[in-house]
Structure formats: structure tokens, C-alpha cells
Enzyme design. Sequence first.
Site, short mmCIF file in Angstrom:
data_model
loop_
_atom_site.label_atom_id
_atom_site.label_comp_id
_atom_site.label_asym_id
_atom_site.label_seq_id
_atom_site.Cartn_x
_atom_site.Cartn_y
_atom_site.Cartn_z
N HIS A 61 45.62 44.56 52.93
CA HIS A 61 45.35 43.59 51.59
C HIS A 61 46.21 43.73 50.40
O HIS A 61 46.20 42.77 49.82
CB HIS A 61 43.91 44.40 51.13
CG HIS A 61 44.14 45.58 50.50
ND1 HIS A 61 43.41 46.68 50.99
CD2 HIS A 61 44.14 46.05 48.97
CE1 HIS A 61 43.66 47.66 50.25
NE2 HIS A 61 44.03 47.36 48.94
N ASP A 73 43.46 48.54 57.93
CA ASP A 73 44.20 47.88 56.86
C ASP A 73 45.46 48.20 56.54
O ASP A 73 45.96 49.07 55.79
CB ASP A 73 43.29 48.31 55.78
CG ASP A 73 43.47 47.40 54.38
OD1 ASP A 73 44.57 46.83 54.37
OD2 ASP A 73 42.66 47.60 53.54
N SER A 101 46.30 51.95 46.82
CA SER A 101 46.05 51.15 48.06
C SER A 101 47.63 51.34 48.62
O SER A 101 48.76 50.74 48.17
CB SER A 101 45.79 49.89 47.92
OG SER A 101 44.31 49.76 47.28
#
Length: 729
Positions: free
Chosen positions: A83, A219, A644
Site C-alpha cells: 500500500h 502487504d 507502514s
Amino acid sequence: MKFLKLLLLFIAVQMHAQQGGMWIPSLLEGMNETEMKNLGMKMSASDIYDVNNSSLKDAVPQFNGGCTAEVISSKGLLLTNHHCGFGEIQSHSTVENDYLTDGFWAMKLEDELPNKDLEVTFIVKIEDVTSQILNGVAALGTEEEKQKKIQENISNLNKTYPRESFQGVKIRTFYEGNQYMLFVTESYTDIRLVGAPPSSIGKFGSDTDNWVWPRHTGDFSLFRIYADKNNRPADYSKDNVPYTPKHFFPVSLDGISEDDFTLVFGYPGRTTEYLPAVAVAQIVNETNPAKIEIRDKALKVADGFMRKDKAIKIQYAAKYASIANYWKKWIGETQGLTKSNAVQVKKDQEAAFQQKVLQAGKQVEYGNLLADFDKNYKDILPYTLSRDYFMEVVLRNTELLSLGFKLYQLEQIQAMRGDQAFNDRKNNLRDGSGEFYKDFNAQVDEKVFEQLIELYLNKSPQQFIPENLKNTNIAQLTTSVYGTSKMTTYDGLKELLTGDTQTVLKNLNNDKGYQLVKSLGEAFLKNVNPKFEEINTKLSALQRTYMKAQLELNKDARIFPDANSTLRVTYGKVKGYEPRDAVAYEPVTYFDGVIEKYVPGDYEFDVSQKLIDLYNKKDYGPYGENGKMPVNFIGTNHTTGGNSGSPAIDAHGNLIGLNFDRVWEGTMSDIYYDPAICRNIMVDMRYVLFIIDKYAGAKNLIDEMKLVHPKSKNQTTNKQKVKAKSKKN
């Protein structure tokens, strides 16, 4: 007796958060190093941060200003979240060549794809510069004078601090302005896409599973840093070569077990852990519900279009994910703050704080802080709500309005700075809007507008709504704007911005869409923002004093600075949790869960036949564990947005996972960290390797990495390895 009870409560709260905190890596020696070793760490603080020798910090750059990444090979191979790289993956995708759906893998360096405006930044050095920045500040009278002097000192130090010509300097405030740290940086701008799994892996579960546990998401994405022949930052060139890092992470094949030590390194964006109870109550009861409702409406519209049209799905994929991310986060945050009784916990802490103020004889300095908080938060509430509605409706979630506000700012530039500045900005806006229109669909945006403008006009504080918009017929307004405004197409925008200054201004002010934005913008900038900024300045000064008092009255407490997008360390353990009665979550998920969630043809839970075949054959290579393939795991690391892509590191400094999310019950950790339910979610590196190797067949990338088995024998630290190698040579 009452004071003793409150004091014990305050101490208990501090101890309860023992594994929480986002710590400055240059200041780990002492308490933090002891805590980490008690949790099982085998490294030293200097293995994590060292200026004179390579250390873990040298392998952890900030990725594109908002995420974290880690270097995993001697050739500058960079790992981050899917992402985080989603925008780049999307930009290279078309309907005919859809990397979002099919994935992308560069089998050789020549296949790697360059990315415009993508940057990664390493931290070279961290230095405390508090005395330089606060020099001459205390003697000044007003908050405005103090802030002006601070900015002057920051500007002067930025200019004079010694560094190499290719290095930068950033100065950031900590503890609400009670400490300042300087960061020497190196930024690389030639970053190329190397690999990305299809979204069915990289976004498996998509919005349904976002912020929740159990997860089964791969991810991750891979990039490579390129440098000039001297290994220094350089703009994209075919002559650039793969970057040689000061340090890169070995990758552990031994995986994790519950209670294993975990260290997460990264750039957490923003936390507000020391807000007073009154502020937290406003978040729970007022501002979060308003923002959630706005984004809920926008998402339902976009989702309806995306499910029916593949081209729209590609156009809106990144935008939808961005909107949904914080929408769901705010829902979980509100629920978590309510469940953990955070407002009452804050009130109890404040009662203990007041007793400490009395005991220390500090009533003059700190005795009125909490009462002042109460008054100012009450005063600012209508302005905060109105500001949130403006930001969410006009600037963030309705694209025509956000573009229109840029045009409104263009008119303000002409009024303040004249025609030359106006024309420069006008040309940049006109020429640079092609990317905006590439992913803009007027039909979708019209339906979003219709939903959101109704909320804005009917639910935001009515005293700030422009008079000409009160009692407006929403359907007629929508048809008028989207049926006539030239902002709905790129050709129309260019027509609006063609001509001399007076022609352009006349064109803009005759456009229905622009007229609406101008009306909203003028009301906001005149009636809302000045008063909001005035009260918010008072609150910032109160918060700084409150933080100063906390540090002064609790000298031995574990008080970490709020996140501010600077490099931090957070440590904890692999750990399951019990979110509610009779529910207990294990800390690891497996490939079996992917297949259990599989829904053929579903855009969130579809799985490719190749992945199903690998599962049926149990063809996991060296990455499986007892016939199963680990996918994700959770830990007690205190993370937030910006983490992240952060590396999850084992006790020896090896890479074991890739941070990508938090559990829904624990998203309130930005405001209140509760180790009982706050968990970060990580991709197991063995799943990353399995996808690269067995699914993609990109063995060239596996061969680049250094794969290790730290649990099979006593492993020395990475720094010890370097020193041993140096002696041998």
C-alpha cells in the site's frame, strides 16, 4: 490516603505501558536498553544507532515522506508495503497492462521501472539542539514572539550547520516544544519498482479486513535505490548504479514464536498521547463521528461505481484506499477509547497530577492548567467541527471542490503578490493537472458531491454557513455545478486558465463550480480559521506547559515524545490478545486462512489459481513451518501511520517481518496506548519470500538477500560480524 491511591494509580498506568512508547534511537542507552534486554534483545543500543559505525538505522529510510522501508541487500534492494508503493504500481498500470491485478516482477535490472517524484531519505545523525533553538526565547512576552524567535533560530541553524553538499538538515520539536532535535539526512530520488504481488495478495481482504485481526495479507512491494558512481544521491539517469548501503538486513528463515522479542524501526507520523481528558472526550463524541459519516458517504458512492466498471476501479483504487483507511481507523479508535475507558483514565491521571502540583508547591506555574484546557476546548469546539467539515468535504473527498480551492488560492495570490506570481502559479496548475484528470471521473465525483454537500450545509455549525447557501436545493445545486462548470474536464480547465490575468479571473468568477468554492472558501477563511488558529495557539502553549510539568514532576517516568514523522524505535513481543469476553486471538495466521476466506471473483477475497495450486501441493519450499505457511503475526509494538513498511526485527537484528497495520481494537493507541489490546500487524518474512520465490519465480531477488537461521545457533550481532570481517581482512 487519597493522594497515595492516586499516586499509585499514576505509577501503575506508567508501568502498564512498559512496552509502549516511540523512542528516539540516539537516546536508547540506559532505561530503554535495559528494558529491551529484559524483553530478550541480544543487541546493544549502539547496534541500533551509531554515528561512527554502521548500525540498523542505516538500513531504514523514510519512504516517500509517509511510509518506512528497509534495505535488504547489498545492491540497494528496498522492501516496503504494497500500500506504500500502491501509487507507483498504479501509475505503471493500464487496462491492457494491469500490474495491480497481475503483479509485476523485474527479472533483471534493466526491467526495473523508474518513478517520478519518489524519494527515500536516510538519517545520518541525530543531535540535541534544544539550547540553540530556545536561545533568547524565555525572555519574550507573547506566544507569537516566542514562536517567531524559535523559527528564526531554526532557520539560522539550518543554514549554518556543517554537512556535506548532498546532505540535508531537518530540525523537529519534541515534547510539545520542550526539546529540539536536528537530523542530518541523505535523500535518494532515483527509485525504481522491482516487484509487487497482485492486489489479490498485496491487498487481500482489502477494506473489509483493514485494521482487523486475523489478517492474511501479503502487504509488500520491492523497489531499488540507484545512486551515481560515487554512491551519492542523483536524479534518474541510465548511468546510475544500484546503491551500496552502509547496512542491510539479513532475513531470518527461523520465523517467530509467541513472546519473541520484536523491535520495529520507522517514522511514525503523529500521536497525541498527552491530550487532556476534555480533548479525548471531544474526539470520541464530536469530531470522529462527523468525519466518519462524511467518509462513509463518499466510500459508498465510489464502491458502487468501482464494482461495475474496471476502468473506474483502476482510476479510484488508490483514492478509495486512502479515504477508507482513516475512516475505518476512526471507527476503531472511537470504539477502543470507549472500551478502554480512556477518558476516565485521563481524568484519574489528571487528579494525580493535581496532587503532585500541590505537593511540589507549583500551583502558580501549573495549578490552572486543567481548568484552562476545559475552557479553551469548549470555546474551540464549533470552530474545530466547522474546520473538519470543510477539510473533509471541500479539500479531501470531493475532487472538483478540492481543485476549485486551488483556483481560489490562485486568485488570492494575484491579490497579494501581483500578476507575475499569479501567472507562474496559473501555468504550473494548468500544465500539472493532467495527472489529476487521468484519475478523475466527473460522474463519480458528482454523486459524491451530492451526498457530501448536503452534510456540509445541514450538519456543520450553521453560524458559519454562507447566507447564499442556506436552504439550498441540493439536487439543483449539483446539477448546476456539474452540468455547467468547466472544471469537470481538463480541456475546460485549460480554457478557464487561458488569457491575461483579468480574462482568467473573469472566466473563473463566471464558473458555477468556482463560485461555490469561492463562497465556501471565503466563509471558512474569514469566519472559521482565524478564530480556530487563535484558540489553537493558546491550546498549544498550554500543552507545552503541561508537557513541561509532566517531565518536571515525573523525572523517572517512561515519558516518550509524541510521534512527529522522525525516526523512532518501538519494542515489544509477539503476543496474542483477548479483545472481548470469551474471544482469544492467536498471534500467528497461516495460509489456510487465505483459502478459508477465498471468494471466487470477489475484488477483496479472490485468489489466483496459481496460489491455490501451491496451497494444495503444500509447495512452500524452505519457508513453511510444520507443513503450514505462516502469513501474518502480531506484537505489542507501539506503531501508527508512518510505520507502514517498518522492519520488524528479531533479538539479533535480523528481519522477521514487515509492519503494515494495527488491530482495530487498538487503533486508539495514537491517543491512549493499552498493552492489553494494542497490537501491530506484520507480514511474516517467510511469506514474503514464499511469494517472491514460489509464486513469482523471481529467484534473482531471493539470491540477492542474505538468508540466516539465527535460532539454530548463537548468533553474534551484525556489528560484531563487521568487526570480525575487518580484522580478518
